[in-house]
Design a protein around this motif. Structure first.
Motif, PDB file in Angstrom:
ATOM      1  N   LEU A  91    -136.992 -43.404 -70.773  1.00  0.00           N
ATOM      2  CA  LEU A  91    -136.618 -43.547 -71.981  1.00  0.00           C
ATOM      3  C   LEU A  91    -137.917 -42.862 -72.471  1.00  0.00           C
ATOM      4  N   GLU A  92    -139.104 -42.549 -72.499  1.00  0.00           N
ATOM      5  CA  GLU A  92    -140.329 -41.632 -72.786  1.00  0.00           C
ATOM      6  C   GLU A  92    -139.568 -40.073 -72.571  1.00  0.00           C
ATOM      7  N   LEU A  93    -138.712 -40.198 -71.753  1.00  0.00           N
ATOM      8  CA  LEU A  93    -138.453 -38.732 -71.604  1.00  0.00           C
ATOM      9  C   LEU A  93    -136.830 -38.387 -72.908  1.00  0.00           C
ATOM     10  N   LEU A  94    -136.361 -39.208 -73.194  1.00  0.00           N
ATOM     11  CA  LEU A  94    -135.087 -38.882 -74.331  1.00  0.00           C
ATOM     12  C   LEU A  94    -135.716 -38.755 -75.544  1.00  0.00           C
ATOM     13  N   PRO A  95    -134.221 -38.656 -76.283  1.00  0.00           N
ATOM     14  CA  PRO A  95    -134.595 -38.193 -77.692  1.00  0.00           C
ATOM     15  C   PRO A  95    -134.504 -39.585 -78.471  1.00  0.00           C
ATOM     16  N   ILE A  96    -135.271 -40.306 -78.695  1.00  0.00           N
ATOM     17  CA  ILE A  96    -135.769 -41.873 -79.140  1.00  0.00           C
ATOM     18  C   ILE A  96    -134.837 -41.921 -80.368  1.00  0.00           C
ATOM     19  N   PRO A  97    -135.404 -40.659 -81.271  1.00  0.00           N
ATOM     20  CA  PRO A  97    -135.211 -41.167 -82.855  1.00  0.00           C
ATOM     21  C   PRO A  97    -133.661 -41.379 -82.786  1.00  0.00           C
ATOM     22  N   THR A  98    -132.572 -40.229 -81.998  1.00  0.00           N
ATOM     23  CA  THR A  98    -131.193 -40.100 -81.859  1.00  0.00           C
ATOM     24  C   THR A  98    -130.571 -41.759 -80.822  1.00  0.00           C
ATOM     25  N   LEU A  99    -131.540 -42.099 -80.394  1.00  0.00           N
ATOM     26  CA  LEU A  99    -130.963 -43.257 -79.290  1.00  0.00           C
ATOM     27  C   LEU A  99    -131.260 -44.641 -80.264  1.00  0.00           C
ATOM     28  N   LEU A 100    -132.119 -44.193 -81.361  1.00  0.00           N
ATOM     29  CA  LEU A 100    -131.694 -45.813 -82.287  1.00  0.00           C
ATOM     30  C   LEU A 100    -131.014 -45.406 -83.301  1.00  0.00           C
ATOM     31  N   GLU A 101    -130.262 -43.705 -83.686  1.00  0.00           N
ATOM     32  CA  GLU A 101    -129.721 -43.742 -85.160  1.00  0.00           C
ATOM     33  C   GLU A 101    -128.291 -44.611 -84.348  1.00  0.00           C
ATOM     34  N   LYS A 102    -128.422 -44.043 -82.521  1.00  0.00           N
ATOM     35  CA  LYS A 102    -126.376 -44.711 -82.393  1.00  0.00           C
ATOM     36  C   LYS A 102    -127.033 -45.621 -81.329  1.00  0.00           C
ATOM     37  N   VAL A 111    -129.967 -51.753 -70.108  1.00  0.00           N
ATOM     38  CA  VAL A 111    -130.573 -51.884 -69.202  1.00  0.00           C
ATOM     39  C   VAL A 111    -131.446 -50.822 -69.178  1.00  0.00           C
ATOM     40  N   LEU A 112    -132.838 -51.194 -69.207  1.00  0.00           N
ATOM     41  CA  LEU A 112    -134.082 -50.202 -68.490  1.00  0.00           C
ATOM     42  C   LEU A 112    -134.834 -50.403 -67.335  1.00  0.00           C
ATOM     43  N   VAL A 113    -134.630 -49.197 -67.219  1.00  0.00           N
ATOM     44  CA  VAL A 113    -135.463 -48.557 -65.885  1.00  0.00           C
ATOM     45  C   VAL A 113    -136.893 -48.456 -66.507  1.00  0.00           C
ATOM     46  N   TRP A 114    -138.107 -48.733 -65.037  1.00  0.00           N
ATOM     47  CA  TRP A 114    -139.194 -48.517 -66.217  1.00  0.00           C
ATOM     48  C   TRP A 114    -140.251 -47.972 -65.486  1.00  0.00           C
ATOM     49  N   HIS A 115    -140.651 -46.659 -65.930  1.00  0.00           N
ATOM     50  CA  HIS A 115    -141.593 -46.251 -64.633  1.00  0.00           C
ATOM     51  C   HIS A 115    -142.424 -45.360 -64.728  1.00  0.00           C
ATOM     52  N   VAL A 116    -142.623 -45.600 -66.237  1.00  0.00           N
ATOM     53  CA  VAL A 116    -144.473 -44.568 -66.337  1.00  0.00           C
ATOM     54  C   VAL A 116    -145.242 -45.930 -65.914  1.00  0.00           C
ATOM     55  N   GLY A 117    -146.410 -45.229 -65.596  1.00  0.00           N
ATOM     56  CA  GLY A 117    -147.624 -45.895 -65.622  1.00  0.00           C
ATOM     57  C   GLY A 117    -148.497 -46.687 -66.580  1.00  0.00           C
ATOM     58  N   LYS A 118    -148.289 -46.220 -67.872  1.00  0.00           N
ATOM     59  CA  LYS A 118    -148.424 -46.312 -69.138  1.00  0.00           C
ATOM     60  C   LYS A 118    -148.494 -46.318 -70.231  1.00  0.00           C
ATOM     61  N   LEU A 119    -147.986 -47.962 -71.021  1.00  0.00           N
ATOM     62  CA  LEU A 119    -147.349 -47.826 -72.252  1.00  0.00           C
ATOM     63  C   LEU A 119    -148.062 -47.005 -73.383  1.00  0.00           C
ATOM     64  N   PRO A 120    -146.189 -46.599 -73.241  1.00  0.00           N
ATOM     65  CA  PRO A 120    -146.772 -45.239 -74.460  1.00  0.00           C
ATOM     66  C   PRO A 120    -146.739 -45.408 -75.910  1.00  0.00           C
ATOM     67  N   ILE A 121    -147.630 -44.724 -76.687  1.00  0.00           N
ATOM     68  CA  ILE A 121    -148.203 -45.664 -78.342  1.00  0.00           C
ATOM     69  C   ILE A 121    -147.324 -45.121 -78.739  1.00  0.00           C
ATOM     70  N   TYR A 122    -145.764 -44.018 -78.673  1.00  0.00           N
ATOM     71  CA  TYR A 122    -144.480 -44.333 -79.718  1.00  0.00           C
ATOM     72  C   TYR A 122    -144.394 -45.823 -80.276  1.00  0.00           C
ATOM     73  N   LYS A 123    -144.640 -46.054 -81.382  1.00  0.00           N
ATOM     74  CA  LYS A 123    -144.115 -47.050 -81.504  1.00  0.00           C
ATOM     75  C   LYS A 123    -142.556 -47.260 -81.656  1.00  0.00           C
ATOM     76  N   GLU A 124    -141.472 -45.802 -81.790  1.00  0.00           N
ATOM     77  CA  GLU A 124    -140.466 -46.147 -82.117  1.00  0.00           C
ATOM     78  C   GLU A 124    -139.541 -46.674 -80.628  1.00  0.00           C
ATOM     79  N   LEU A 125    -140.227 -46.598 -80.119  1.00  0.00           N
ATOM     80  CA  LEU A 125    -139.574 -46.592 -78.064  1.00  0.00           C
ATOM     81  C   LEU A 125    -139.513 -47.901 -78.562  1.00  0.00           C
ATOM     82  N   TYR A 126    -140.095 -48.891 -79.103  1.00  0.00           N
ATOM     83  CA  TYR A 126    -140.056 -50.024 -78.615  1.00  0.00           C
ATOM     84  C   TYR A 126    -139.969 -51.068 -79.816  1.00  0.00           C
TER      85      TYR A 126
END
Length: 352
Positions: A91-102, A111-126
């Protein structure tokens, strides 16, 4: 079942490998469409396209942003087509603002497959709501509980490439002839794009063993600088498909996996893709393989590496034991079995 998946695809990275392993199983019995990043936008170090054309079910359907939180184009078919399930990988590699809109326009279960080993600090992702979140083991699960409801988190292990159907001296000889590798030598093999400093132990090892054994260290580099060749070191350049990688593994006596330590939660996608080749894997004791045990040979330092490789070369019983555990793990977590676990999860959330 009609499945859409947003993910990297046909590239040398763990996200792409996971998507390909499960996706190529799903497409056998389901209607799958993969929305992959445009090659012009996915230019980071991890994303190197392999030497393969995209399948007909793959759309280069979104722009990967330069960094997390940046916007980007997404193909409108993602929300205009009537999918049952949307799977998002990385998810962290996708255009999150566009996803939030669509996202509100997408009727599919998400369904989200989680890959990253540290929680991103970017709040919009959540703020993106998912019906299920899949992670690889309990370490990721514990990390995610702080951000997502525990009831939507599932553990599904990383899938393994199928176990080699036939593996013996005839296959080894055939593979070596096809690849132009000497049949009489002990072949140590590495591949990938890791920084050259991660090869230092293995280059030291070859220098230590070259007088004792008739050997060659073959390195297949997909990216980056090349170590200088010598009588005992051959370096090739390429990003072949995994069928070709498996041919190299068949030809090798030992697979030396370069890895350095990290503070993040990680798994080694390379290990899971290579266990089924049934060539012994040697790897440093690092976090990438902290949950693995007898399926490979782990070493603490250079002297431990040297001792264990010498044992692997001369002790057939040790080699067989390692490969027995590797085969058992690869079969228990085969791409087919893991893909079916996802299908069961999809069926469950579709019933809700």
């Amino acid at each position: 079942m009609k499945i859409a998946m947003m993910s990297r695809w046909n590239a040398t990275c763990g996200i792409s490998a996971h998507a390909e392993l499960v996706g190529r199983e799903w497409v056998k019995k389901n209607d799958l469409t993969v929305f992959a990043p445009t090659l012009e936008s996915a230019t980071d170090w991890h994303h190197n396209p392999i030497e393969k054309e995209d399948e007909e079910f793959v759309i280069r359907g979104y722009e990967q942003p330069e960094r997390i939180g940046k916007t980007g184009w997404i193909d409108e078919r993602l929300w205009k087509e009537d999918y049952d399930v949307l799977v998002i990988q990385g998810l962290e590699l996708l255009p999150i603002p566009t996803l939030l809109e669509k996202f509100p326009k997408i009727n599919a279960k998400k369904v989200l497959v989680w890959h990253v080993g540290k929680l991103p600090i970017y709040k919009e992702l959540y703020k993106l709501n998912f019906d299920a979140i899949v992670c690889f083991d309990f370490r990721f699960e514990n990390m995610l509980k702080g951000k997502y409801p525990e009831g939507i988190i599932s553990i599904i292990p990383y899938p393994c490439h199928p176990v080699a159907k036939v593996k013996g001296d005839s296959d080894k000889k055939r593979a070596r002839n096809e690849l132009g590798i000497p049949c009489e030598k002990i072949i140590l093999f590495s591949f990938g794009k890791q920084p050259l400093f991660e090869y230092k132990d293995y280059l030291w090892l070859v220098n230590e063993l070259k007088e004792k054994y008739d050997l060659k260290y073959l390195v297949l580099r997909s990216y980056g600088d090349l170590p200088p060749e010598s009588e005992f070191l051959e370096v090739r350049r390429g990003r072949p498909e995994y069928e070709e990688i498996y041919k190299y593994l068949y030809a090798a006596d030992i697979f030396l996996l370069p890895k350095s330590e990290t503070e993040y939660l990680v798994v080694s996608s390379t290990v899971f893709q290579c266990l089924g080749a049934l060539t012994p894997i040697v790897v440093p004791e690092v976090r990438y393989v902290e949950l693995m045990d007898k399926e490979m040979v782990k070493y603490k330092d250079r002297e431990d590496l040297k001792e264990k490789v010498i044992r692997l070369i001369g002790d057939e019983e040790l080699k067989e034991e390692v490969l027995r555990h590797a085969e058992q793990y690869a079969r228990e977590n085969s791409a087919k079995k893991i893909a079916n676990k996802f299908i069961s999860l999809f069926e469950d959330i579709l019933r809700r």
